[in-house]
Design a protein around this motif. Structure first.
Motif, PDB file in Angstrom:
ATOM      1  N   TRP A  83       0.831  -1.205   0.000  1.00  0.00           N
ATOM      2  CA  TRP A  83       0.000   0.000   0.000  1.00  0.00           C
ATOM      3  C   TRP A  83       0.870   1.262   0.000  1.00  0.00           C
ATOM      4  O   TRP A  83       0.631   2.194  -0.763  1.00  0.00           O
ATOM      5  N   VAL A  84       1.889   1.284   0.853  1.00  0.00           N
ATOM      6  CA  VAL A  84       2.768   2.454   0.946  1.00  0.00           C
ATOM      7  C   VAL A  84       3.539   2.642  -0.359  1.00  0.00           C
ATOM      8  O   VAL A  84       3.682   3.773  -0.839  1.00  0.00           O
ATOM      9  N   LEU A  85       4.012   1.567  -0.947  1.00  0.00           N
ATOM     10  CA  LEU A  85       4.750   1.680  -2.211  1.00  0.00           C
ATOM     11  C   LEU A  85       3.844   2.184  -3.336  1.00  0.00           C
ATOM     12  O   LEU A  85       4.261   3.023  -4.145  1.00  0.00           O
ATOM     13  N   VAL A  86       2.623   1.716  -3.401  1.00  0.00           N
ATOM     14  CA  VAL A  86       1.694   2.177  -4.433  1.00  0.00           C
ATOM     15  C   VAL A  86       1.380   3.665  -4.235  1.00  0.00           C
ATOM     16  O   VAL A  86       1.337   4.437  -5.199  1.00  0.00           O
ATOM     17  N   GLN A  87       1.188   4.076  -2.990  1.00  0.00           N
ATOM     18  CA  GLN A  87       0.942   5.491  -2.709  1.00  0.00           C
ATOM     19  C   GLN A  87       2.131   6.345  -3.143  1.00  0.00           C
ATOM     20  O   GLN A  87       1.964   7.426  -3.704  1.00  0.00           O
ATOM     21  N   GLY A  88       3.349   5.861  -2.881  1.00  0.00           N
ATOM     22  CA  GLY A  88       4.548   6.584  -3.303  1.00  0.00           C
ATOM     23  C   GLY A  88       4.666   6.688  -4.815  1.00  0.00           C
ATOM     24  O   GLY A  88       5.062   7.722  -5.350  1.00  0.00           O
ATOM     25  N   VAL A  89       4.291   5.623  -5.523  1.00  0.00           N
ATOM     26  CA  VAL A  89       4.331   5.639  -6.988  1.00  0.00           C
ATOM     27  C   VAL A  89       3.325   6.652  -7.532  1.00  0.00           C
ATOM     28  O   VAL A  89       3.637   7.423  -8.451  1.00  0.00           O
ATOM     29  N   PHE A  90       2.119   6.675  -6.974  1.00  0.00           N
ATOM     30  CA  PHE A  90       1.124   7.647  -7.450  1.00  0.00           C
ATOM     31  C   PHE A  90       1.551   9.085  -7.147  1.00  0.00           C
ATOM     32  O   PHE A  90       1.327   9.992  -7.961  1.00  0.00           O
ATOM     33  N   ALA A  91       2.176   9.304  -6.015  1.00  0.00           N
ATOM     34  CA  ALA A  91       2.658  10.648  -5.700  1.00  0.00           C
ATOM     35  C   ALA A  91       3.763  11.067  -6.674  1.00  0.00           C
ATOM     36  O   ALA A  91       3.801  12.213  -7.135  1.00  0.00           O
ATOM     37  N   THR A  92       4.638  10.138  -7.005  1.00  0.00           N
ATOM     38  CA  THR A  92       5.698  10.419  -7.969  1.00  0.00           C
ATOM     39  C   THR A  92       5.114  10.702  -9.354  1.00  0.00           C
ATOM     40  O   THR A  92       5.565  11.617 -10.056  1.00  0.00           O
ATOM     41  N   MET A  93       4.098   9.946  -9.735  1.00  0.00           N
ATOM     42  CA  MET A  93       3.446  10.194 -11.026  1.00  0.00           C
ATOM     43  C   MET A  93       2.826  11.587 -11.047  1.00  0.00           C
ATOM     44  O   MET A  93       2.882  12.272 -12.074  1.00  0.00           O
ATOM     45  N   ASN A  94       2.249  12.016  -9.942  1.00  0.00           N
ATOM     46  CA  ASN A  94       1.679  13.365  -9.876  1.00  0.00           C
ATOM     47  C   ASN A  94       2.771  14.417 -10.024  1.00  0.00           C
ATOM     48  O   ASN A  94       2.569  15.438 -10.680  1.00  0.00           O
ATOM     49  N   LEU A  95       3.942  14.169  -9.433  1.00  0.00           N
ATOM     50  CA  LEU A  95       5.066  15.103  -9.579  1.00  0.00           C
ATOM     51  C   LEU A  95       5.511  15.212 -11.031  1.00  0.00           C
ATOM     52  O   LEU A  95       5.902  16.285 -11.493  1.00  0.00           O
ATOM     53  N   VAL A  96       5.471  14.122 -11.753  1.00  0.00           N
ATOM     54  CA  VAL A  96       5.923  14.114 -13.142  1.00  0.00           C
ATOM     55  C   VAL A  96       4.863  14.710 -14.074  1.00  0.00           C
ATOM     56  O   VAL A  96       5.177  15.511 -14.956  1.00  0.00           O
ATOM     57  N   PHE A  97       3.608  14.320 -13.873  1.00  0.00           N
ATOM     58  CA  PHE A  97       2.579  14.700 -14.829  1.00  0.00           C
ATOM     59  C   PHE A  97       2.014  16.101 -14.625  1.00  0.00           C
ATOM     60  O   PHE A  97       1.473  16.672 -15.578  1.00  0.00           O
ATOM     61  N   ALA A  98       2.133  16.678 -13.456  1.00  0.00           N
ATOM     62  CA  ALA A  98       1.628  18.049 -13.261  1.00  0.00           C
ATOM     63  C   ALA A  98       2.347  19.037 -14.183  1.00  0.00           C
ATOM     64  O   ALA A  98       1.689  19.766 -14.928  1.00  0.00           O
ATOM     65  N   PRO A  99       3.682  19.074 -14.199  1.00  0.00           N
ATOM     66  CA  PRO A  99       4.340  19.984 -15.142  1.00  0.00           C
ATOM     67  C   PRO A  99       4.150  19.549 -16.604  1.00  0.00           C
ATOM     68  O   PRO A  99       4.098  20.390 -17.495  1.00  0.00           O
ATOM     69  N   TYR A 100       4.024  18.241 -16.842  1.00  0.00           N
ATOM     70  CA  TYR A 100       3.789  17.758 -18.204  1.00  0.00           C
ATOM     71  C   TYR A 100       2.463  18.297 -18.731  1.00  0.00           C
ATOM     72  O   TYR A 100       2.397  18.805 -19.856  1.00  0.00           O
ATOM     73  N   PHE A 101       1.391  18.186 -17.925  1.00  0.00           N
ATOM     74  CA  PHE A 101       0.093  18.705 -18.344  1.00  0.00           C
ATOM     75  C   PHE A 101       0.160  20.213 -18.576  1.00  0.00           C
ATOM     76  O   PHE A 101      -0.414  20.725 -19.534  1.00  0.00           O
ATOM     77  N   GLN A 102       0.859  20.910 -17.696  1.00  0.00           N
ATOM     78  CA  GLN A 102       0.979  22.356 -17.856  1.00  0.00           C
ATOM     79  C   GLN A 102       1.688  22.692 -19.168  1.00  0.00           C
ATOM     80  O   GLN A 102       1.229  23.567 -19.915  1.00  0.00           O
ATOM     81  N   CYS A 103       2.766  21.998 -19.476  1.00  0.00           N
ATOM     82  CA  CYS A 103       3.497  22.257 -20.725  1.00  0.00           C
ATOM     83  C   CYS A 103       2.643  21.938 -21.946  1.00  0.00           C
ATOM     84  O   CYS A 103       2.659  22.685 -22.929  1.00  0.00           O
ATOM     85  N   ARG A 104       1.901  20.838 -21.895  1.00  0.00           N
ATOM     86  CA  ARG A 104       1.049  20.465 -23.029  1.00  0.00           C
ATOM     87  C   ARG A 104      -0.062  21.488 -23.250  1.00  0.00           C
ATOM     88  O   ARG A 104      -0.345  21.856 -24.385  1.00  0.00           O
ATOM     89  N   ILE A 105      -0.691  21.935 -22.176  1.00  0.00           N
ATOM     90  CA  ILE A 105      -1.753  22.926 -22.315  1.00  0.00           C
ATOM     91  C   ILE A 105      -1.184  24.248 -22.802  1.00  0.00           C
ATOM     92  O   ILE A 105      -1.760  24.902 -23.675  1.00  0.00           O
ATOM     93  N   TRP A 106      -0.042  24.652 -22.280  1.00  0.00           N
ATOM     94  CA  TRP A 106       0.601  25.895 -22.700  1.00  0.00           C
ATOM     95  C   TRP A 106       0.951  25.824 -24.191  1.00  0.00           C
ATOM     96  O   TRP A 106       0.709  26.768 -24.941  1.00  0.00           O
ATOM     97  N   GLN A 107       1.497  24.680 -24.623  1.00  0.00           N
ATOM     98  CA  GLN A 107       1.843  24.516 -26.033  1.00  0.00           C
ATOM     99  C   GLN A 107       0.587  24.531 -26.903  1.00  0.00           C
ATOM    100  O   GLN A 107       0.576  25.144 -27.972  1.00  0.00           O
ATOM    101  N   HIS A 108      -0.471  23.878 -26.445  1.00  0.00           N
ATOM    102  CA  HIS A 108      -1.730  23.858 -27.198  1.00  0.00           C
ATOM    103  C   HIS A 108      -2.296  25.268 -27.349  1.00  0.00           C
ATOM    104  O   HIS A 108      -2.766  25.649 -28.424  1.00  0.00           O
ATOM    105  N   LEU A 109      -2.254  26.049 -26.272  1.00  0.00           N
ATOM    106  CA  LEU A 109      -2.761  27.421 -26.333  1.00  0.00           C
ATOM    107  C   LEU A 109      -1.936  28.282 -27.287  1.00  0.00           C
ATOM    108  O   LEU A 109      -2.481  29.087 -28.039  1.00  0.00           O
ATOM    109  N   LYS A 110      -0.610  28.118 -27.241  1.00  0.00           N
ATOM    110  CA  LYS A 110       0.243  28.875 -28.162  1.00  0.00           C
ATOM    111  C   LYS A 110      -0.017  28.473 -29.603  1.00  0.00           C
ATOM    112  O   LYS A 110      -0.121  29.321 -30.487  1.00  0.00           O
TER     113      LYS A 110
END
Length: 131
Positions: A83-110
């Motif tokens: 359970w703890v390892l899965v929670q850590g993996v999801f938190a890490t995925m959130n760290l990676v994908f938050a800036p990724y989503f921001q970059c994709r949306i910013w690029q789409h808007l431009k």
């Protein structure tokens, strides 16, 4: 934004103390925060880093905790360590994908802004064609 203002203020203070390296670093940090906060989802990215970073820290502390007596029997098919390892993996995925989503949306808007100007000129030319 507040972080950018604080960094710029820190840079001015360091400039008064004749610390050029600290002044330049704080002013650069202020510029970075200003650019970051001008993009869409900037608050989401900052909160994702804070919350996910704290979650990863707590997962690590829970994983390394040997003082607490935890019933290691599987509750509904999942043990505590998994359970703890899965929670850590999801938190890490959130760290990676938050800036990724921001970059994709910013690029789409431009792209939409640049493409919108081309579409407007094309649509006016299409209206001039005889039917």
């Amino acid at each position: 934004s507040l972080p950018a203002t604080l960094c710029k203020g820190c840079g001015e203070l360091c400039g008064q103390l004749n610390c050029k390296m600290c002044r330049d670093g704080c002013q650069g940090c202020g510029r970075w925060f200003s650019e970051l906060m001008a993009k869409p989802l900037s608050t989401y990215v900052i909160l994702a880093f804070l919350i996910s970073g704290f979650e990863i820290f707590l997962c690590y502390k829970a994983y390394e905790n040997t003082e607490c007596e935890i019933d290691t029997k599987k509750a509904h098919g999942v043990d505590f360590i998994t359970w703890v390892l899965v929670q850590g993996v999801f938190a890490t995925m959130n760290l990676v994908f938050a800036p990724y989503f921001q970059c994709r949306i910013w690029q789409h808007l431009k792209d939409e802004l640049q493409g919108g100007q081309k579409i407007d000129s094309d649509s006016s030319a299409a209206e001039d064609l005889p039917v």
